[in-house]
Enzyme design. Structure first.
Site, short mmCIF file in Angstrom:
data_model
loop_
_atom_site.label_atom_id
_atom_site.label_comp_id
_atom_site.label_asym_id
_atom_site.label_seq_id
_atom_site.Cartn_x
_atom_site.Cartn_y
_atom_site.Cartn_z
N MET A 168 2.91 10.36 6.79
CA MET A 168 2.32 9.40 5.84
C MET A 168 2.32 8.01 6.42
O MET A 168 3.32 7.57 7.02
CB MET A 168 3.12 9.41 4.56
CG MET A 168 3.00 10.72 3.86
SD MET A 168 2.84 10.47 2.10
CE MET A 168 2.43 12.12 1.63
N HIS A 187 3.11 4.54 -0.46
CA HIS A 187 2.86 5.98 -0.54
C HIS A 187 4.21 6.68 -0.66
O HIS A 187 5.27 6.02 -0.71
CB HIS A 187 2.07 6.46 0.69
CG HIS A 187 2.65 6.00 1.99
ND1 HIS A 187 3.84 6.46 2.48
CD2 HIS A 187 2.20 5.07 2.90
CE1 HIS A 187 4.10 5.89 3.64
NE2 HIS A 187 3.14 5.03 3.92
N HIS A 209 7.22 5.53 1.34
CA HIS A 209 7.98 4.38 0.83
C HIS A 209 8.88 4.78 -0.34
O HIS A 209 10.04 4.36 -0.42
CB HIS A 209 7.03 3.29 0.34
CG HIS A 209 6.17 2.69 1.41
ND1 HIS A 209 4.82 2.93 1.50
CD2 HIS A 209 6.46 1.87 2.44
CE1 HIS A 209 4.31 2.28 2.53
NE2 HIS A 209 5.30 1.63 3.12
N GLN A 257 3.47 -10.09 12.86
CA GLN A 257 3.77 -8.88 13.63
C GLN A 257 2.49 -8.13 14.04
O GLN A 257 2.55 -7.08 14.65
CB GLN A 257 4.71 -7.95 12.86
CG GLN A 257 4.10 -7.21 11.68
CD GLN A 257 5.13 -6.39 10.93
OE1 GLN A 257 6.02 -6.94 10.27
NE2 GLN A 257 5.05 -5.08 11.00
N GLN A 300 11.85 6.99 9.68
CA GLN A 300 11.89 7.49 11.06
C GLN A 300 10.53 7.38 11.75
O GLN A 300 10.44 7.30 12.97
CB GLN A 300 12.35 8.96 11.08
CG GLN A 300 12.44 9.51 12.50
CD GLN A 300 12.75 10.99 12.58
OE1 GLN A 300 13.51 11.49 11.77
NE2 GLN A 300 12.18 11.68 13.54
N TYR A 352 0.86 -1.19 0.00
CA TYR A 352 0.00 0.00 0.00
C TYR A 352 0.90 1.24 0.00
O TYR A 352 0.85 2.09 0.90
CB TYR A 352 -1.00 0.00 1.16
CG TYR A 352 -2.29 0.64 0.73
CD1 TYR A 352 -3.16 -0.05 -0.12
CD2 TYR A 352 -2.62 1.93 1.09
CE1 TYR A 352 -4.31 0.53 -0.59
CE2 TYR A 352 -3.77 2.52 0.62
CZ TYR A 352 -4.62 1.81 -0.22
OH TYR A 352 -5.76 2.39 -0.69
#
Ligand code: PAF
Length: 289
Positions: free
Chosen positions: A183, A34, A37, A61, A147, A32
């Site tokens: 984001m 954005h 990435h 996870q 981050q 997905y």
């Protein structure tokens, strides 16, 4: 761009890229995609000649089965985005390829005690396990993480050091919407009211930055104001607003050489996280968020 589903194919393609003299950059994702990435890929391209991206929604996870099934997926669109930003190889395995009869997990002490580690039992064990597997499959020279997931990024730096993975972890800055929301693939779930209210997160970080710039160092005082600012957005729940040392992610009483101020809050069923790194350079504190 090549897209493959098996470990064997990844190994063979990466081996050829290496024989061509290329360094291997790696961006692991759950899809997905954005701009957050694609910015990781941009960072990776500066450091290596062959870009690998994994797209795998890692069931182990997710501590909440609902969160796993709700996690947005759109492989076709992801492949177009990956191609456009210059990825050379996408590894998009199925569950069966990654986890056959799994009995071995990777876990970590201390760095996962607080923040998301305290609120999402088993989450980091799932992350460390899948990332270790991906590192062993791709054998990258450099792997880039955002981050925004600061506890993940700092812990992975530690994992690479502790387990002697021969690669460098790079932490790239958080990419934000114009109004400051970090984001995240999860933002898609916010309805217009939750989306508006979620802006209290960036306001709270900016306010903390202001306090630090005016000389405030006390975690208690800063966090009390951060929580007040967060509550103006009427989050459905605040998981945490914490100040920790960067080195071991343990709670700190005061801003020190390198600290992280991190927050996590729910807007409706959607859990959002954000943070800023506070660093002292030549007696001056800078905030990166
Ligand atoms: O940050 C993520 O998207 C995931 O935690 C990761 C690193 C791809 C592991 O599944």
């Amino acid at each position: 761009m090549q897209t493959v589903r098996t470990i064997e194919e990844v190994r063979s393609i990466v081996r050829s890229a290496r024989l061509d003299g290329k360094g291997i950059g790696f961006v692991p994702t759950m899809g997905y995609l954005h701009r957050g990435h694609t910015s990781l890929v941009e960072h990776s391209k500066k450091l290596s000649g062959f870009q690998v991206m994994s797209i795998f929604v890692n069931r182990i996870q997710f501590n909440d089965a609902g969160d796993f099934s709700r996690y947005p997926r759109d492989l076709e669109r992801d492949l177009a985005v990956a191609r456009d930003c210059g990825v050379d190889l996408v590894f998009a395995p199925g569950d069966d390829e990654m986890y056959r009869d799994r009995r071995t997990f990777v876990d970590m002490e201390l760095l996962t005690d607080h923040l998301c580690g305290a609120h999402r039992p088993g989450h980091f064990r799932g992350v460390f396990t899948v990332v270790s597997k991906l590192f062993n499959i791709v054998l990258p020279d450099v792997a880039v993480f955002g981050q925004k997931d600061i506890q993940q990024a700092v812990s992975l730096e530690k994992m690479v050091m502790d387990l002697d993975f021969p690669l460098k972890i790079v932490i790239a800055p958080t990419v934000r919407e114009e109004d400051g929301l970090a984001m995240s693939s999860r933002n898609k779930h916010l309805d217009p009211d939750e989306r508006r209210r979620s802006l209290c997160i960036i306001r709270s970080l900016r306010m903390a930055e202001g306090m630090i710039a005016s000389g405030e160092r006390s975690a208690r005082k800063i966090l009390s104001e951060v929580k007040k600012e967060l509550s103006t957005g009427r989050p459905d729940k605040i998981d945490y607003a914490s100040l920790v040392r960067y080195s071991d992610l343990q709670p700190a009483d005061e801003i020190s050489e390198r600290s992280v101020l991190a927050v996590a809050a729910f807007f409706g069923p959607t859990r959002l996280i954000d943070n800023m790194i506070v660093e002292e350079r030549e007696g001056k504190f800078s905030c990166v968020y």
